[in-house]
Scaffold this active site. Structure first.
Site, PDB file in Angstrom:
ATOM      1  N   HIS A  32       0.828  -1.206   0.000  1.00  0.00           N
ATOM      2  CA  HIS A  32       0.000   0.000   0.000  1.00  0.00           C
ATOM      3  C   HIS A  32       0.863   1.256   0.000  1.00  0.00           C
ATOM      4  O   HIS A  32       2.054   1.221   0.311  1.00  0.00           O
ATOM      5  CB  HIS A  32      -0.925   0.029   1.222  1.00  0.00           C
ATOM      6  CG  HIS A  32      -0.191   0.182   2.513  1.00  0.00           C
ATOM      7  ND1 HIS A  32       0.572  -0.818   3.063  1.00  0.00           N
ATOM      8  CD2 HIS A  32      -0.072   1.246   3.358  1.00  0.00           C
ATOM      9  CE1 HIS A  32       1.121  -0.398   4.190  1.00  0.00           C
ATOM     10  NE2 HIS A  32       0.752   0.859   4.400  1.00  0.00           N
ATOM     11  N   ASP A  53       0.459   4.868   2.060  1.00  0.00           N
ATOM     12  CA  ASP A  53      -0.306   5.224   3.262  1.00  0.00           C
ATOM     13  C   ASP A  53      -1.527   6.089   2.950  1.00  0.00           C
ATOM     14  O   ASP A  53      -1.421   7.110   2.255  1.00  0.00           O
ATOM     15  CB  ASP A  53       0.592   5.949   4.271  1.00  0.00           C
ATOM     16  CG  ASP A  53       1.573   4.980   4.923  1.00  0.00           C
ATOM     17  OD1 ASP A  53       1.219   3.797   5.093  1.00  0.00           O
ATOM     18  OD2 ASP A  53       2.697   5.409   5.246  1.00  0.00           O
ATOM     19  N   HIS A 109       4.698   0.127   0.213  1.00  0.00           N
ATOM     20  CA  HIS A 109       5.435  -0.679   1.184  1.00  0.00           C
ATOM     21  C   HIS A 109       4.542  -1.782   1.738  1.00  0.00           C
ATOM     22  O   HIS A 109       3.314  -1.738   1.600  1.00  0.00           O
ATOM     23  CB  HIS A 109       6.020   0.184   2.304  1.00  0.00           C
ATOM     24  CG  HIS A 109       5.013   1.003   3.052  1.00  0.00           C
ATOM     25  ND1 HIS A 109       4.434   2.130   2.517  1.00  0.00           N
ATOM     26  CD2 HIS A 109       4.475   0.853   4.289  1.00  0.00           C
ATOM     27  CE1 HIS A 109       3.593   2.639   3.392  1.00  0.00           C
ATOM     28  NE2 HIS A 109       3.578   1.884   4.479  1.00  0.00           N
ATOM     29  N   ARG A 162       4.885   6.270  14.205  1.00  0.00           N
ATOM     30  CA  ARG A 162       5.024   6.856  12.866  1.00  0.00           C
ATOM     31  C   ARG A 162       4.513   8.287  12.884  1.00  0.00           C
ATOM     32  O   ARG A 162       3.473   8.551  13.499  1.00  0.00           O
ATOM     33  CB  ARG A 162       4.198   6.033  11.867  1.00  0.00           C
ATOM     34  CG  ARG A 162       4.480   6.387  10.418  1.00  0.00           C
ATOM     35  CD  ARG A 162       3.646   5.548   9.472  1.00  0.00           C
ATOM     36  NE  ARG A 162       2.434   6.244   9.109  1.00  0.00           N
ATOM     37  CZ  ARG A 162       1.386   5.670   8.515  1.00  0.00           C
ATOM     38  NH1 ARG A 162       1.404   4.374   8.234  1.00  0.00           N
ATOM     39  NH2 ARG A 162       0.329   6.382   8.204  1.00  0.00           N
TER      40      ARG A 162
HETATM   41  C1  SIN Z   1       2.999   1.135   7.885  1.00  0.00           C
HETATM   42  O1  SIN Z   1       3.208   2.300   8.215  1.00  0.00           O
HETATM   43  O2  SIN Z   1       2.327   0.835   6.912  1.00  0.00           O
HETATM   44  C2  SIN Z   1       3.661   0.048   8.713  1.00  0.00           C
HETATM   45  C3  SIN Z   1       5.015  -0.250   8.202  1.00  0.00           C
HETATM   46  C4  SIN Z   1       5.758  -1.194   9.118  1.00  0.00           C
HETATM   47  O3  SIN Z   1       5.269  -1.487  10.210  1.00  0.00           O
HETATM   48  O4  SIN Z   1       6.854  -1.610   8.748  1.00  0.00           O
END
Ligand code: SIN
Length: 275
Positions: free
Chosen positions: A101, A103, A251, A266
């Site tokens: 995805h 974000d 990612h 995050r």
């Molecule tokens: C995310 O922000 O999508 C999670 C990425 C992760 O936990 O590595």
């Protein structure tokens, strides 16, 4: 010794060392900005930033985003609203980001960038994969590029976020999640380069074409964009930071460490309407 930048693959990712993100000079910030534009995803080790320093680092790139599902299925621990807690443990039924995805692509103005710091890691595993959506677009055939030109797709947060609540055994949140149409091929507002912008987590259909055509085209694009050659893989260490550009990458967080704990914070930088 100064700041050094070491590419991870020719197409995506660079590890930046010799820098303290909690105490960054203007020159170092400019070097990071330039490396970010070149490599799309940056990795930093040994950055024990406080919550305030993490927020301050993210805010150097622009105003910070508040996640539309923050607190719906994770305990926010009274952290500031700019912080999205990323946490998995033995009780977790589904982690954040376990599908390819970009974000919150369901937002009207989806985030430009995300800065994730992990402070608790499983003994092994819990890596994150990143993929370069400029390269994936460039490699399409000319007829395919022509077909996708001007086409939009609907990105809906509801199915993804409600599924997380369901799997967490929580009542389904009684709220509307963002749902918006965006170009399948977007032009990055800074680089001016074209990138594919569809993903399995949020994209529901291509607008204005029959459902079976939409399904087949999206499936082709998902297979294509996640080819190994467009990817790099980050193996985390405690207090490492990964920073990615959501406008030209996707990612995928790998959940191979259950029942161990993986936890961090995050911050996410606001973006603009994809065009
Ligand atoms: C995310 O922000 O999508 C999670 C990425 C992760 O936990 O590595």
């Amino acid at each position: 010794m100064g700041l050094t930048i070491k590419p991870v693959t020719p197409l995506i990712g660079a590890e930046v060392s010799g820098v303290d993100l909690g105490n960054l000079s203007t020159t170092e910030f400019e070097q990071i900005e330039s490396a970010f534009a070149d490599s799309l995803v940056l990795f930093f080790r040994d950055q024990p930033l406080t919550v305030e320093q993490h927020i301050a680092f993210g805010a150097r790139f622009g105003p910070l985003h508040h996640h539309p599902a923050n607190g719906d299925f994770t305990d926010t621990q009274n952290l500031p609203p700019e912080i999205l807690r990323i946490h998995a443990d033995a009780n977790t039924q589904r982690i954040a980001g376990d599908t390819w995805h970009s974000d919150v692509s369901c937002d009207f103005e989806p985030p430009a960038a995300s800065v994730l710091k992990l402070s608790v890691l499983p003994p092994e595993g819990g890596d994150t994969l990143f993929a370069n959506m400029y390269a994936a677009y460039n490699d399409l055939s000319e007829p395919m590029k022509k077909m996708l030109d001007g086409v939009t797709a609907t990105h809906d947060g509801g199915p993804n976020y409600r599924d997380r609540a369901r799997k967490a055994g929580l009542p389904l949140p009684d709220k509307e999640y963002p749902c918006h149409s965006h170009p399948v091929v977007r032009t990055h507002p800074v680089s001016g380069r074209k990138a594919l912008y569809v993903n399995r987590a949020f994209t529901q259909w291509i607008d204005g074409i029959p459902a079976d055509e939409s399904r087949s085209i999206l499936e082709f694009l998902y297979q294509h964009t996640t080819k190994a050659m467009y990817q790099c893989r980050f193996q985390w260490s405690v207090d490492a930071i990964a920073m990615w550009d959501n406008r030209c990458t996707m990612h995928h967080a790998i959940w191979d460490y259950h029942p161990h704990v993986r936890s961090g914070h995050r911050v996410t930088v606001c973006g603009d309407q994809p065009r």
